[in-house]
Design a protein around this motif. Structure first.
Motif, PDB file in Angstrom:
ATOM      1  N   ARG A 105       4.283   6.006  -5.276  1.00 33.29           N
ATOM      2  CA  ARG A 105       4.427   6.096  -6.725  1.00 33.29           C
ATOM      3  C   ARG A 105       5.875   6.290  -7.184  1.00 33.29           C
ATOM      4  O   ARG A 105       6.134   6.864  -8.230  1.00 33.29           O
ATOM      5  CB  ARG A 105       3.541   7.173  -7.306  1.00 33.29           C
ATOM      6  CG  ARG A 105       2.084   6.852  -7.113  1.00 33.29           C
ATOM      7  CD  ARG A 105       1.202   7.884  -7.713  1.00 33.29           C
ATOM      8  NE  ARG A 105      -0.167   7.473  -7.506  1.00 33.29           N
ATOM      9  CZ  ARG A 105      -1.077   7.531  -8.449  1.00 33.29           C
ATOM     10  NH1 ARG A 105      -0.779   7.972  -9.624  1.00 33.29           N
ATOM     11  NH2 ARG A 105      -2.303   7.138  -8.183  1.00 33.29           N
TER      12      ARG A 105
ATOM     13  N   PRO B 100       6.367  -1.657  -6.968  1.00 38.18           N
ATOM     14  CA  PRO B 100       5.427  -2.702  -7.384  1.00 38.18           C
ATOM     15  C   PRO B 100       5.553  -2.984  -8.882  1.00 38.18           C
ATOM     16  O   PRO B 100       5.832  -2.077  -9.674  1.00 38.18           O
ATOM     17  CB  PRO B 100       4.053  -2.101  -7.076  1.00 38.18           C
ATOM     18  CG  PRO B 100       4.303  -0.987  -6.130  1.00 38.18           C
ATOM     19  CD  PRO B 100       5.678  -0.484  -6.421  1.00 38.18           C
TER      20      PRO B 100
ATOM     21  N   ASP C  36       0.087  -1.808 -10.898  1.00 39.37           N
ATOM     22  CA  ASP C  36      -0.731  -0.963 -10.031  1.00 39.37           C
ATOM     23  C   ASP C  36      -1.656  -1.878  -9.217  1.00 39.37           C
ATOM     24  O   ASP C  36      -1.645  -3.099  -9.364  1.00 39.37           O
ATOM     25  CB  ASP C  36      -1.508   0.076 -10.841  1.00 39.37           C
ATOM     26  CG  ASP C  36      -2.486  -0.539 -11.846  1.00 39.37           C
ATOM     27  OD1 ASP C  36      -2.731  -1.759 -11.802  1.00 39.37           O
ATOM     28  OD2 ASP C  36      -2.997   0.211 -12.681  1.00 39.37           O
ATOM     29  N   GLU C  37      -2.464  -1.282  -8.350  1.00 38.73           N
ATOM     30  CA  GLU C  37      -3.294  -2.089  -7.451  1.00 38.73           C
ATOM     31  C   GLU C  37      -4.273  -2.993  -8.196  1.00 38.73           C
ATOM     32  O   GLU C  37      -4.445  -4.156  -7.840  1.00 38.73           O
ATOM     33  CB  GLU C  37      -4.028  -1.191  -6.453  1.00 38.73           C
ATOM     34  CG  GLU C  37      -3.073  -0.607  -5.424  1.00 38.73           C
ATOM     35  CD  GLU C  37      -3.782   0.199  -4.362  1.00 38.73           C
ATOM     36  OE1 GLU C  37      -4.378  -0.434  -3.476  1.00 38.73           O
ATOM     37  OE2 GLU C  37      -3.730   1.436  -4.429  1.00 38.73           O
TER      38      GLU C  37
ATOM     39  N   HIS D 243       2.528   1.684  -3.424  1.00 43.78           N
ATOM     40  CA  HIS D 243       1.569   2.162  -4.422  1.00 43.78           C
ATOM     41  C   HIS D 243       1.258   3.643  -4.215  1.00 43.78           C
ATOM     42  O   HIS D 243       1.150   4.399  -5.176  1.00 43.78           O
ATOM     43  CB  HIS D 243       0.279   1.339  -4.375  1.00 43.78           C
ATOM     44  CG  HIS D 243       0.395   0.029  -5.076  1.00 43.78           C
ATOM     45  ND1 HIS D 243       0.307  -1.172  -4.420  1.00 43.78           N
ATOM     46  CD2 HIS D 243       0.601  -0.288  -6.372  1.00 43.78           C
ATOM     47  CE1 HIS D 243       0.455  -2.155  -5.287  1.00 43.78           C
ATOM     48  NE2 HIS D 243       0.639  -1.642  -6.472  1.00 43.78           N
TER      49      HIS D 243
ATOM     50  N   THR E 287       0.836  -1.207   0.000  1.00 42.15           N
ATOM     51  CA  THR E 287       0.000   0.000   0.000  1.00 42.15           C
ATOM     52  C   THR E 287       0.866   1.250   0.000  1.00 42.15           C
ATOM     53  O   THR E 287       0.622   2.199  -0.751  1.00 42.15           O
ATOM     54  CB  THR E 287      -0.941  -0.008   1.226  1.00 42.15           C
ATOM     55  OG1 THR E 287      -1.788  -1.153   1.144  1.00 42.15           O
ATOM     56  CG2 THR E 287      -1.784   1.251   1.291  1.00 42.15           C
TER      57      THR E 287
END
Length: 139
Positions: free
Chosen positions: A43, A90, A93-94, A40, A37
């Motif tokens: 960024r 990551p 993306d989510e 993300h 989290t």
């Protein structure tokens, strides 16, 4: 429990605990979820030290670095060398991460048709309409 040089509570086995937590450990996956989290939301790629500074509960740098390395080994994070460390970001993306997880669950089943049938049967009407539109099958 011992207290390290930064005033953090740890067990003798080295498992990190929040000060005042009464020896309770985080639930499995809670640290990984918080780190994902955080990455993300940020960024940008972060070093283990930067991740450690941003976590809600104080943890040892080694705990965070190990967790990041495990997430990288599982293909959830990319990493690149930066100085004497790595930066982590990551791989998706989510929504991409959720889709990846759904795919992994599908791979674990023996009867894909049955799994997909049950999945579609449990969709809301709105989600079923969305799925039809995405598949180009409006009718």
């Amino acid at each position: 429990m011992t207290v390290d040089h930064e005033g953090r509570g740890t067990t003798l086995a080295g498992h990190d605990q929040a000060p005042g937590s009464g020896g309770r450990r985080r639930a499995n996956g809670a640290l990984e979820a918080e780190i994902l989290t955080l990455l993300h939301a940020t960024r940008r790629a972060l070093t283990p030290g930067e991740v450690t500074e941003r976590l809600t509960a104080p943890l040892a740098h080694t705990t965070v670095a190990t967790t990041l390395a495990r997430l990288h080994a599982r293909g959830v994070l990319d990493r690149a060398p930066q100085g004497r460390s790595y930066v982590y970001a990551p791989v998706a993306d989510e929504s991409g991460m959720t889709a990846r997880h759904m795919h992994q669950v599908m791979e674990g089943g023996n009867d894909r048709a049955s799994v997909l049938t049950h999945f579609v049967d449990e969709l809301s009407d709105d989600d079923e309409d969305l799925l039809r539109r995405l598949l180009g099958n409006d009718g």
